[in-house]
Design an enzyme around this catalytic site. Structure first.
Site, PDB file in Angstrom:
ATOM      1  CE  LYS A 169      -0.281   1.016   4.774  1.00 19.18           C
ATOM      2  NZ  LYS A 169       0.099   2.251   4.894  1.00 19.18           N
ATOM      3  CE  LYS A 203      -0.153  -5.754  12.767  1.00 11.36           C
ATOM      4  NZ  LYS A 203       0.886  -6.036  13.429  1.00 11.36           N
ATOM      5  CG  ASP A 256       0.134   6.067   6.420  1.00  9.97           C
ATOM      6  OD1 ASP A 256       0.518   6.161   7.735  1.00  9.97           O
ATOM      7  OD2 ASP A 256       0.556   5.394   5.475  1.00  9.97           O
ATOM      8  CG  HIS A 261      -3.369  -0.892   8.301  1.00 11.40           C
ATOM      9  ND1 HIS A 261      -2.951  -1.955   7.204  1.00 11.40           N
ATOM     10  CD2 HIS A 261      -2.288  -0.122   8.571  1.00 11.40           C
ATOM     11  CE1 HIS A 261      -1.803  -1.721   7.111  1.00 11.40           C
ATOM     12  NE2 HIS A 261      -1.146  -0.542   7.876  1.00 11.40           N
ATOM     13  CE  LYS A 361       1.592   8.027  10.991  1.00 10.23           C
ATOM     14  NZ  LYS A 361       2.131   7.023  11.270  1.00 10.23           N
TER      15      LYS A 361
END
Lengths: 507, 359
Positions: A169, A203, A256, A261, A361
């Protein structure tokens, strides 16, 4: 028809990929050196790589195979510390070669092709190829085109050998560019040859979502609007953008993290049970979820979406800079480092259940979690206020599952206390789950694309989120709120929840 | 393992709780996926069995109930003690309950009663029977009733034919799954052969095999003396997978040769290979009409296997394959933990019942 291998036992034999060569483009970059190569080394230690397996590192920097091996040895030794072994490194380094060439020149691909033919001849890698594009996204089209034009990519229906391409990505910047990229790639590759990596899917805890939901009848029967009040999905990072300023300025958190995700986590949480465990059926159900998400109206864009940018603050006691002060970031930047959304899925299972998603973040800690908040117990039976049951699926760190339930306090009173039942992967299985990249690399070599993102998933998520990006593009200065680093995001995010008489979980 | 505390059987759980309370300060987590009941006689193999238990808890934490029994001729006694076992990796924060039962003489018959209160509710029970399953044992009959899975070790067997018959009978009559440690020990070579014969060209060569030679380390150790058993398993597996019909066998000094009705043969050749572990398969040489395929273990780095394909008209450059480090690693865990009995294993037992081989 392929002959049956009499030594193979279905379900019991350990699946090792066929002989192949893995070419890593951008082999001197962070992804290759910090994730891909250490993962390959670990796979070798675990006996998961085929005997006939070679890695070719393709990059433009002036190096030889020897110097590259030497650098990678130090790199892997630092990363893997206790599990590094000189014997294993000797075996691994014999499989590692460096090919110096540019990404945008035919000459590099011609010489690569010749080199790979020599590898096949010497090491019996059967002409099978995996090309890992760990390059900036702008190079994807050109690398694939040049691989094809120089005979490095085979037709999908070639039964004697195979070639696959792994791309990272982001897959485009919005719906239009994603479709353009896809259109371009499909000139040279069949969709089945494209492996779009979203490492979250590698994961163990994310894979466990399907097992958890569909292998335990008690959960499947309450996994719907009758019992669930709302769902919160959080992807939080304590770190800032590090040295990725230039890249992040063009991305923002929505591109991002949320587009990829977050959408994967949402799809796995909300999907219907697939007809079978095949890649096709699992992906089909994920796409169905994404297509069922109610598109954003203008009012949603104002009220149900929050955008933020971190300012200076403290992380684990250390003072940190504001986003605008980071390296390679415009002093007047309006790039989002935090976003929160409220969405609804319009299907029978979920109608009316809000899903709250947040990613950011410079939040207080690194954590990724899916929390299912159940409806309050029936009023009147107990006089005291009862806590909602919560099922929390911790994706990282402390991978595991926790359930909050109400229990009676000891002694005479009927007072109740919420308690937590906790399952941790590390505790029960004795060690941390394997790295996501290990699993994904192996699966690609095995030709299993279950854990890779499909074209439909990519386009569907962009279709949902592109209107948000367009709206922000036109109104960016009005709608970004700053938040102090080390806090859980801008105040407007809490206000969004408060309007619904809810609050974000304190993680 | 932490300090072991001798306690009266009625105080086992209480003492475990108090040990855990002490551990509360150092952040250990009590973890169990199943109860592992282990039975062994107190002999030179006990320590080896403890190592197997340790390797199990490294991968899958469990409550261990370790029964060490003396001969029934000895005086009656029972001694119980408790401790915690932790993985060897220092950074691990898990620890497992360990209950040791030392028993002698007629007290052996009390063992099932001692164990029952300490089986973890709702979790599987695995019985690791580290003695020869061919020998009648009332204790085994009792313990298997509470077990979901029985793990045996054909290494203990003095007669592999008898062993194979007993296991087959067990599978047929009991509704309990069975796993064999020795079968697990051959998994690395089985997986390697599986990997090598993936393409149609290579699979075709299997039809032309005339002979196979398997060399193994016949140097005995204090806890392994039946050195040829792994090789016997491997040869039986190969023969059954290739659908060869047993004809007869010849045993001469350190060489056993199995002959099959298609005129193919498999020879097992024992030689000392210090410092390889006892019974380790050192090499496999496969001869077809025109080719030779050699899998040769590097005796300096025993995980490394050199593979050579030597054709009538050319030779391929050798390649190297690396086995997982521990011989009691994932192959053991796969065999112990994951459900189902391997069909390959059952068919291998069928062949092992044929012919009589001294172990």
């Amino acid at each position: 028809m392929k002959m049956n291998n009499p030594f193979e036992e279905e379900g019991k034999s350990f699946k090792i990929p066929e002989p192949c060569v893995l070419v890593i483009f951008g082999a001197t970059g962070d992804l290759a050196t910090k994730r891909i190569l250490p993962s390959l080394y670990s796979l070798l230690q675990e006996g998961c790589l085929p005997s006939n397996f070679i890695i070719v590192a393709y990059a433009r920097k002036e190096k030889t195979s020897e110097s590259y091996r030497s650098e990678m040895k130090e790199n892997i030794k630092t990363r893997l510390k206790n599990s590094f072994s000189e014997d294993d490194w000797f075996n691994f380094s014999n499989k590692l070669f460096y090919h110096k060439a540019n990404l945008d020149e035919d000459e590099g691909y011609k010489t690569l092709n010749e080199f790979l033919k020599g590898i096949d001849s010497k090491y019996k890698t059967n002409k099978n190829r995996v090309y890992y594009l760990s390059t900036p996204p702008k190079y994807f089209p050109i690398v694939i085109e040049k691989l094809y034009n120089n005979g490095c990519i085979y037709p999908y229906d070639d039964k004697t050998k195979w070639s696959r391409v792994i791309i990272e990505k982001p897959f485009g910047k919005d719906e239009k560019t994603a479709k353009e990229l896809q259109h371009h790639i499909l000139k040279y590759l069949n969709e089945e040859q494209i492996y779009r990596i979203d490492h979250y899917l590698g994961k163990e805890t994310v894979q466990n979502l399907l097992v958890f939901r569909f292998a335990n009848t008690i959960f499947e029967s309450v996994w719907n609007k009758e019992h669930i009040d709302h769902v919160q999905i959080t992807v939080a990072e304590e770190k800032g953008i590090d040295s990725r300023g230039r890249f992040f300025e063009e991305q923002g958190i929505l591109r991002d993290i949320i587009q990829n995700h977050m959408m994967q986590l949402l799809a796995l949480t909300a999907m219907e049970m697939p007809e079978s465990i095949s890649a096709h059926n699992i992906r089909k159900e994920k796409v169905n979820v994404l297509k069922s998400i109610a598109p954003f109206e203008i009012s949603d864009l104002c009220d149900n979406i929050v955008r933020g940018q971190y300012k200076e603050g403290y992380i684990y006691g250390e003072k940190v800079l504001a986003y605008k002060e980071e390296q390679d970031v415009d002093k007047n930047s309006n790039t989002d480092t935090y976003a929160a959304l409220k969405i609804f899925i319009n299907n029978k299972r979920w109608k009316g259940v809000p899903f709250y998603l947040r990613a950011g973040k410079r939040l207080p800690k690194r954590t990724t979690e899916i929390a299912i908040i159940f409806k309050s117990p029936e009023k009147g039976f107990f006089k005291t206020k009862l806590e909602n049951n919560v099922l929390a699926i911790r994706i990282q760190p402390n991978e595991g599952i926790a359930m909050k339930i109400n229990c009676k306090e000891p002694y005479q009173s009927i007072a109740m206390q919420p308690v937590q039942m906790d399952f941790r992967y590390g505790s029960y299985f004795g060690k941390k789950p394997p790295d996501a990249y290990e699993r994904l690399l192996c699966d690609c070599m095995l030709g299993d694309n279950t854990l890779f993102t499909s074209e439909d998933e990519v386009i569907s998520s962009w279709q949902l989120l592109t209107p948000i990006l367009d709206y922000w593009g036109k109104n960016h200065s009005k709608i970004i709120e700053s938040y102090e680093s080390g806090t859980w995001g801008p105040k407007c995010s809490d206000e969004m929840m408060k309007k619904d008489k809810k609050s974000w979980r304190l993680l | 393992m932490t300090t072991s505390y001798f306690v009266h059987p009625s105080k086992i759980e209480e003492k475990l709780i108090s040990i855990w309370d002490e551990f509360g300060n150092i952040n250990k987590v009590r973890a169990s996926l199943f109860t592992l009941v282990v039975y062994t006689k107190t002999n030179s193999r006990s320590e080896y069995i403890r190592k197997i238990v340790q390797s199990i808890i490294e991968k899958f934490p469990c409550r261990v109930i370790f029964i060490s029994s003396n001969n029934e001729n000895d005086a009656d006694y029972i001694k119980t003690s408790v401790s915690l076992i932790t993985p060897e990796k220092k950074s691990s924060n898990i620890a497992c309950d360990n209950i040791d039962i030392l028993v002698g003489g007629k007290s052996n018959k009390i063992v099932p009663f001692l164990i029952l209160p300490h089986i973890l509710t709702d979790l599987p029970v695995y019985l690791l029977w580290a003695e020869d399953i061919c020998n009648d044992s009332k204790l085994f009959d009792e313990l298997k009733k509470i077990s979901n899975r029985v793990i045996v070790d054909s290494e203990t067997s003095t007669n592999i034919n008898n062993f194979a018959k007993t296991i087959k009978n067990f599978i047929k009559t009991e509704k309990i799954e069975i796993a064999d440690l020795n079968w697990a020990r051959t998994q690395n070579f089985r997986d390697l052969l599986n990997q090598l014969f993936q393409t149609d060209n290579r699979i075709k060569k299997l039809r032309d095999i005339q002979s196979i030679e398997i060399e193994y380390n016949d140097q005995k150790s204090s806890f392994f003396c039946h050195t040829k058993i792994k090789s016997l398993y491997l040869q039986a597996w190969i023969a059954t997978r290739l659908d060869w019909k047993y004809k007869d066998l010849k045993e001469e000094k350190n060489v056993i040769t199995y002959n099959y009705s298609n005129n193919a043969s498999i020879s097992l050749i024992g030689k000392p290979y210090d410092p390889l572990y006892t019974g380790a398969i050192v090499s496999i040489k496969i001869k077809t009409k025109e080719d030779i395929i050699i899998l040769q273990r590097d005796t300096n780095n025993w995980q490394s296997i050199k593979i050579e394909f030597l054709y009538k008209d050319k030779c391929e450059i050798p390649i190297f394959h690396f086995f997982e480090k521990s011989i009691t690693g994932m192959s053991l865990i796969n065999e112990i933990y994951y459900p189902g009995i391997s069909e390959h294993f059952i068919q291998t037992l069928d062949l092992l019942m044929k012919g009589s081989v001294s172990c």
